[in-house]
Scaffold this motif. Structure first.
Motif, PDB file in Angstrom:
ATOM      1  N   ARG A 279      -5.608  -8.988  -0.839  1.00 13.40           N
ATOM      2  CA  ARG A 279      -4.038  -8.273  -0.764  1.00 13.40           C
ATOM      3  C   ARG A 279      -3.762  -7.915   0.304  1.00 13.40           C
TER       4      ARG A 279
ATOM      5  N   ASP B 139      -4.254   4.949   1.137  1.00 11.42           N
ATOM      6  CA  ASP B 139      -5.040   3.696   0.991  1.00 11.42           C
ATOM      7  C   ASP B 139      -5.127   2.373   1.344  1.00 11.42           C
ATOM      8  N   LEU B 140      -4.564   2.970   2.454  1.00  8.43           N
ATOM      9  CA  LEU B 140      -5.234   1.440   4.293  1.00  8.43           C
ATOM     10  C   LEU B 140      -5.316   2.042   5.072  1.00  8.43           C
TER      11      LEU B 140
ATOM     12  N   PHE C 177      -0.399  -8.789   2.659  1.00 14.04           N
ATOM     13  CA  PHE C 177      -0.057  -7.850   3.643  1.00 14.04           C
ATOM     14  C   PHE C 177       0.482  -7.663   5.397  1.00 14.04           C
TER      15      PHE C 177
ATOM     16  N   GLU D 263      -9.457  -8.008  -3.219  1.00 14.52           N
ATOM     17  CA  GLU D 263      -8.534  -7.184  -1.698  1.00 14.52           C
ATOM     18  C   GLU D 263      -8.202  -7.462  -0.595  1.00 14.52           C
TER      19      GLU D 263
ATOM     20  N   ALA E  73     -10.440   2.881  -1.174  1.00 12.78           N
ATOM     21  CA  ALA E  73      -9.427   2.750   0.280  1.00 12.78           C
ATOM     22  C   ALA E  73      -9.950   2.030   1.093  1.00 12.78           C
TER      23      ALA E  73
ATOM     24  N   VAL F 169      -0.162   4.186   4.529  1.00 12.14           N
ATOM     25  CA  VAL F 169      -1.204   3.815   5.547  1.00 12.14           C
ATOM     26  C   VAL F 169      -0.882   4.384   6.447  1.00 12.14           C
TER      27      VAL F 169
ATOM     28  N   TYR G 246       0.638  -1.224   0.152  1.00 15.59           N
ATOM     29  CA  TYR G 246       0.106   0.021  -0.290  1.00 15.59           C
ATOM     30  C   TYR G 246       0.848   0.516  -0.187  1.00 15.59           C
ATOM     31  N   ASN G 247       0.605   2.101  -1.020  1.00 19.47           N
ATOM     32  CA  ASN G 247       0.942   3.527  -1.077  1.00 19.47           C
ATOM     33  C   ASN G 247       1.734   4.438   0.629  1.00 19.47           C
TER      34      ASN G 247
ATOM     35  N   ALA H 267       5.082  -0.625   2.894  1.00 13.77           N
ATOM     36  CA  ALA H 267       4.290   1.029   2.510  1.00 13.77           C
ATOM     37  C   ALA H 267       5.168   2.210   2.181  1.00 13.77           C
TER      38      ALA H 267
END
Ligand code: NAD
Length: 288
Positions: free
Chosen positions: A161, A67-68, A165, A158, A93, A8, A5-6, A30
């Motif tokens: 993903r 994004d998160l 993560f 998602e 998001a 967080v 995620y770019n 991140a």
């Protein structure tokens, strides 16, 4: 590891969020990690110890372009926090939480989710009796379970993903349905915490045994058994208020067993005690 995620945003900067930040850095998961906590003191400490890349003074600022978003506050605060940040989320998001209870978090959070955003519940089954921004460490989640609890209509990509993560953070994943999650946690975590709290309460009440004696002789069982009774009071108050049914069911069964053993002791029924301890020893020895 790759960036998952770019940006967080961690809402709450205690044991769990702090440990996540350090584990995300370790795994380079991140692009940027920002954080917000309600108390000014916590935000100051987080800045001093460089817990996240940037500490924001409002939750709205923290979630901007994230994004998160991780809700890492006590369970009772999840709904109000979600309501406050909802208008500031970017489209697409993902919001997750790390709460110890899932059904009540679903009920409190999902009604506030904006269209085009995704909610996926999570519960890392790792913790210590410590709390606050100083208490986090990067290895907290290594080889521990993270229960991932998606709503029925969750976006599968998602879900995959967020599972990757958590694997990047060090955890093993199991997918669970919210009510079953709450019952499992009542057995393995919530009821044991309540019983540990009451054991300490009993020791404190029993005036014929002094506090000094309890401390001095605690290695006989009390210290191991009651370690978790030092856990954060706000967090645990919220757990019991929000996982009421499952906890009461398990406590009801616990009380029945306790009464049965009490009766066996009173009547001198050694066979019952021996058989019970033999069965439970076999189960306990299966837990490493
Ligand atoms: P903690 O007490 O260490 O941290 C909680 C953080 O939330 C603090 O930074 C506090 O300032 C902040 N906070 C409280 N209310 C807030 C609000 N309204 N708005 C913004 N920030 C607020 O607690 P923790 O152990 O990190 O627990 C966080 C969550 O993780 C809880 O929901 C808990 O159920 C769950 N959890 C805890 C453990 C554990 O063993 N400690 C394990 C798994 C999951």
């Amino acid at each position: 590891m790759m960036v998952m995620y770019n940006k967080v945003a961690l809402i709450g900067l205690g044991l769990i969020a702090g440990s996540m930040s350090l584990a995300m850095r370790r795994g380079k998961l991140a692009g940027e990690i920002v954080g917000y906590a309600r108390s000014q003191e916590t935000r100051n400490i987080a800045r001093e110890i460089n817990l996240v890349d940037r500490v924001c003074d409002t939750a709205e600022e923290a979630v901007q372009d994230a994004d998160l978003i991780v809700l890492a506050v006590p369970v009772g605060a999840m709904g109000p926090v979600m309501e406050a940040i909802a208008p500031h989320l970017k489209k697409g998001a993902v919001v997750t939480d790390v709460g110890s209870v899932k059904r009540s978090v679903f009920d409190a959070v999902i009604p506030h989710m904006p269209d085009g955003c995704h909610f996926i519940g999570c519960h890392p089954m790792a913790g210590t009796e410590h709390s606050g921004p100083h208490s986090g460490f990067a290895t907290l989640f290594d080889k521990r379970w993270c229960l991932v609890v998606p709503p029925e209509d969750a976006d599968q990509a998602e879900v995959d993903r967020i599972c990757d993560f958590w694997r990047g953070i060090g955890a093993d994943i199991e997918i669970m349905e919210p009510d079953h999650h709450d019952l499992v946690c009542a057995v393995v975590s919530h009821a044991p915490h309540l019983i540990a709290y009451t054991m300490v309460g009993v020791a404190d009440d029993l005036r014929r045994v002094t506090d000094q004696e309890v401390i001095k002789f605690s290695a006989a069982g009390f210290r191991d058994f009651t370690r978790i009774a030092a856990s954060d009071p706000t967090m645990w108050r919220d757990v019991f208020l929000t996982n009421k049914d499952a906890t009461l069911e398990i406590l009801g069964r616990f009380t029945e067993e306790l009464f049965a053993l009490q009766r066996a002791i009173r009547t001198g029924d050694g066979d019952t005690l021996f058989d019970y301890f033999t069965r439970t020893r076999a189960i306990r020895r299966g837990i490493i």
